[in-house]
Write a protein that holds these residues in place. Structure first.
Motif, short mmCIF file in Angstrom:
data_model
loop_
_atom_site.label_atom_id
_atom_site.label_comp_id
_atom_site.label_asym_id
_atom_site.label_seq_id
_atom_site.Cartn_x
_atom_site.Cartn_y
_atom_site.Cartn_z
N ALA A 143 -21.78 -8.35 13.24
CA ALA A 143 -22.38 -7.02 13.10
C ALA A 143 -23.18 -6.65 14.35
CB ALA A 143 -23.27 -6.97 11.87
N LEU A 144 -23.91 -7.61 14.89
CA LEU A 144 -24.69 -7.34 16.10
C LEU A 144 -23.78 -7.14 17.30
CD1 LEU A 144 -27.57 -9.94 15.57
CD2 LEU A 144 -27.74 -7.45 15.41
N ALA A 145 -22.74 -7.98 17.40
CA ALA A 145 -21.84 -7.88 18.55
C ALA A 145 -21.01 -6.61 18.53
CB ALA A 145 -20.91 -9.10 18.59
N SER A 146 -20.81 -6.03 17.35
CA SER A 146 -19.98 -4.82 17.26
C SER A 146 -20.66 -3.60 17.86
CB SER A 146 -19.65 -4.53 15.79
OG SER A 146 -20.80 -4.06 15.09
N GLY A 147 -21.98 -3.68 18.06
CA GLY A 147 -22.70 -2.54 18.61
C GLY A 147 -23.03 -1.47 17.58
N ARG A 148 -22.73 -1.72 16.32
CA ARG A 148 -23.02 -0.74 15.28
C ARG A 148 -24.51 -0.70 14.97
NH1 ARG A 148 -17.92 -2.83 13.70
NH2 ARG A 148 -16.39 -1.20 13.24
N GLU A 149 -25.03 0.49 14.76
CA GLU A 149 -26.43 0.68 14.39
C GLU A 149 -26.55 0.72 12.87
OE1 GLU A 149 -28.93 0.74 16.45
OE2 GLU A 149 -27.71 0.65 18.28
N PRO A 150 -27.74 0.38 12.33
CA PRO A 150 -27.94 0.51 10.89
C PRO A 150 -27.60 1.93 10.43
CG PRO A 150 -29.73 -0.73 11.84
CD PRO A 150 -28.90 -0.23 12.99
N ALA A 151 -26.90 2.04 9.32
CA ALA A 151 -26.40 3.33 8.85
C ALA A 151 -27.52 4.14 8.19
CB ALA A 151 -25.26 3.10 7.86
N PRO A 152 -27.36 5.47 8.12
CA PRO A 152 -28.40 6.30 7.51
C PRO A 152 -28.52 6.15 6.01
CG PRO A 152 -26.48 7.62 8.12
CD PRO A 152 -26.27 6.25 8.69
N ASN A 153 -27.48 5.64 5.35
CA ASN A 153 -27.54 5.44 3.90
C ASN A 153 -26.62 4.28 3.52
OD1 ASN A 153 -24.78 6.58 3.33
ND2 ASN A 153 -25.78 8.44 4.14
N ALA A 154 -26.73 3.86 2.26
CA ALA A 154 -26.01 2.67 1.82
C ALA A 154 -24.49 2.87 1.85
CB ALA A 154 -26.46 2.29 0.42
N THR A 155 -24.04 4.06 1.48
CA THR A 155 -22.60 4.31 1.48
C THR A 155 -22.03 4.21 2.89
OG1 THR A 155 -22.76 5.73 -0.47
CG2 THR A 155 -20.80 5.97 0.90
N ALA A 156 -22.75 4.80 3.84
CA ALA A 156 -22.29 4.72 5.23
C ALA A 156 -22.29 3.29 5.72
CB ALA A 156 -23.18 5.59 6.12
N ALA A 157 -23.28 2.50 5.31
CA ALA A 157 -23.32 1.09 5.72
C ALA A 157 -22.13 0.33 5.14
CB ALA A 157 -24.64 0.45 5.25
N ARG A 158 -21.82 0.58 3.88
CA ARG A 158 -20.67 -0.10 3.27
C ARG A 158 -19.38 0.29 3.99
NH1 ARG A 158 -23.48 1.37 -1.54
NH2 ARG A 158 -21.97 3.04 -1.95
N ARG A 159 -19.28 1.55 4.36
CA ARG A 159 -18.08 1.98 5.08
C ARG A 159 -17.95 1.30 6.44
NH1 ARG A 159 -18.84 8.36 3.44
NH2 ARG A 159 -17.79 8.25 1.40
N GLN A 160 -19.09 1.06 7.08
CA GLN A 160 -19.04 0.33 8.35
C GLN A 160 -18.57 -1.10 8.14
OE1 GLN A 160 -21.91 0.82 11.51
NE2 GLN A 160 -23.07 2.31 10.30
N VAL A 161 -19.00 -1.72 7.05
CA VAL A 161 -18.54 -3.08 6.76
C VAL A 161 -17.04 -3.08 6.49
CG1 VAL A 161 -18.73 -5.01 5.14
CG2 VAL A 161 -20.80 -3.83 5.93
N VAL A 162 -16.56 -2.08 5.77
CA VAL A 162 -15.12 -1.97 5.52
C VAL A 162 -14.37 -1.84 6.84
CG1 VAL A 162 -13.32 -0.52 4.50
CG2 VAL A 162 -15.39 -1.02 3.20
N ALA A 163 -14.93 -1.06 7.78
CA ALA A 163 -14.30 -0.92 9.09
C ALA A 163 -14.25 -2.26 9.82
CB ALA A 163 -15.05 0.11 9.93
N MET A 164 -15.31 -3.06 9.71
CA MET A 164 -15.31 -4.39 10.31
C MET A 164 -14.22 -5.27 9.70
SD MET A 164 -19.35 -5.35 10.73
CE MET A 164 -18.88 -7.05 11.06
N LEU A 165 -14.08 -5.20 8.39
CA LEU A 165 -13.05 -6.00 7.72
C LEU A 165 -11.65 -5.58 8.17
CD1 LEU A 165 -14.56 -6.10 4.11
CD2 LEU A 165 -14.44 -8.00 5.74
N ASP A 166 -11.48 -4.30 8.41
CA ASP A 166 -10.19 -3.83 8.90
C ASP A 166 -9.91 -4.40 10.29
OD1 ASP A 166 -7.82 -2.24 8.74
OD2 ASP A 166 -8.75 -0.78 10.06
#
Length: 246
Positions: A143-166
């Motif tokens: 997560a740190l190496a991806s350069g992603r910032e903490p998301a503004p809400n929980a749904t957006a954060a979950r979507r970022q995790v889904v993107a990482m899994l992809d």
């Protein structure tokens, strides 16, 4: 085609991950040289490519050397023409060759992971817990190496995790809120079948750590390996908000 019978139903769990080969991103100048190279009907020399790009041959040669090193282009010696060393001929890489290389790398990685999973399953007093810890460390790092910032809400954060899994090859299929995710492929499918208490817990630890890094509650994250036809089910909603299955 005859309809599926009960005996023909697809097996539960995901498919193996599609192999991927990561290559360094291209600068704009290097991408322009690669595009010009792709436009040529046959392999060409530095001088010819310099003429069509209107750049100095030394500049073009530097770009080509990096493109070859990074796997975007190939280089072969031209037929000798008089004295001196033969010139180099450059061409864009054959995408089928890239896929073949990726298969080799994926198999080597999977073999190593399977060996490590088997070792942990044999030697650890609590392989499930240690696997979660290992996956958590991996997830924080990714997560740190991806350069992603903490998301503004929980749904957006979950979507970022889904993107990482992809990106990791799981081919996730998520609902609108990214609360329930079906993982259609697995990068370590054989090892997961042999040692699910290790491999699947590594993946769960990874997801929980990534959720934490990106600003979502990881307390309710749960992985149900091989629970559905063609997928593993990943629940990401916090326990207090999780809706019952219907």
């Amino acid at each position: 085609m005859a309809p599926l019978t009960s005996g023909d139903a697809p097996p539960k769990g995901p498919l193996p991950a599609r192999p991927r080969r990561r290559r360094p991103p291209l600068t704009r100048a290097r991408a322009a040289v690669l595009q010009r190279l792709a436009d040529q009907p046959e392999p060409c020399r530095v001088a010819a490519l310099a003429a069509v790009t209107r750049q100095h041959p030394n500049t073009v040669r530097e770009h080509l050397d990096v493109l070859v090193a990074d796997g975007y282009a190939t280089r072969v010696a031209a037929e000798p023409d008089g004295r001196g060393r033969p010139a180099w001929l450059y061409a864009v890489v054959d995408l089928e060759d890239v896929a073949d290389d990726a298969v080799v790398v994926a198999r080597e990685y999977a073999g190593l992971a399977a060996t490590l999973a088997a070792h942990l399953a044999r030697s650890s007093a609590n392989p499930a817990e240690e696997s979660l810890e290992a996956g958590s460390a991996w997830g924080h790092q990714l997560a740190l190496a991806s350069g992603r910032e903490p998301a503004p809400n929980a749904t957006a954060a979950r979507r970022q995790v889904v993107a990482m899994l992809d990106e990791l090859g799981f081919e996730p299929d998520a609902d609108a809120r990214a609360g329930v995710v079906r993982l259609r492929r697995c990068p370590l499918l054989e090892a997961a079948h042999e040692h699910p208490e290790v491999v699947c817990n590594v993946h769960l630890g990874l997801v929980r750590a990534a959720l934490e890094e990106l600003g979502a509650d990881a307390g309710g994250a749960a992985l149900r390996p091989f629970s559905e036809p063609g997928a593993c089910r990943l629940d990401l909603l916090p326990r207090r908000r999780r809706e019952p299955d219907v």
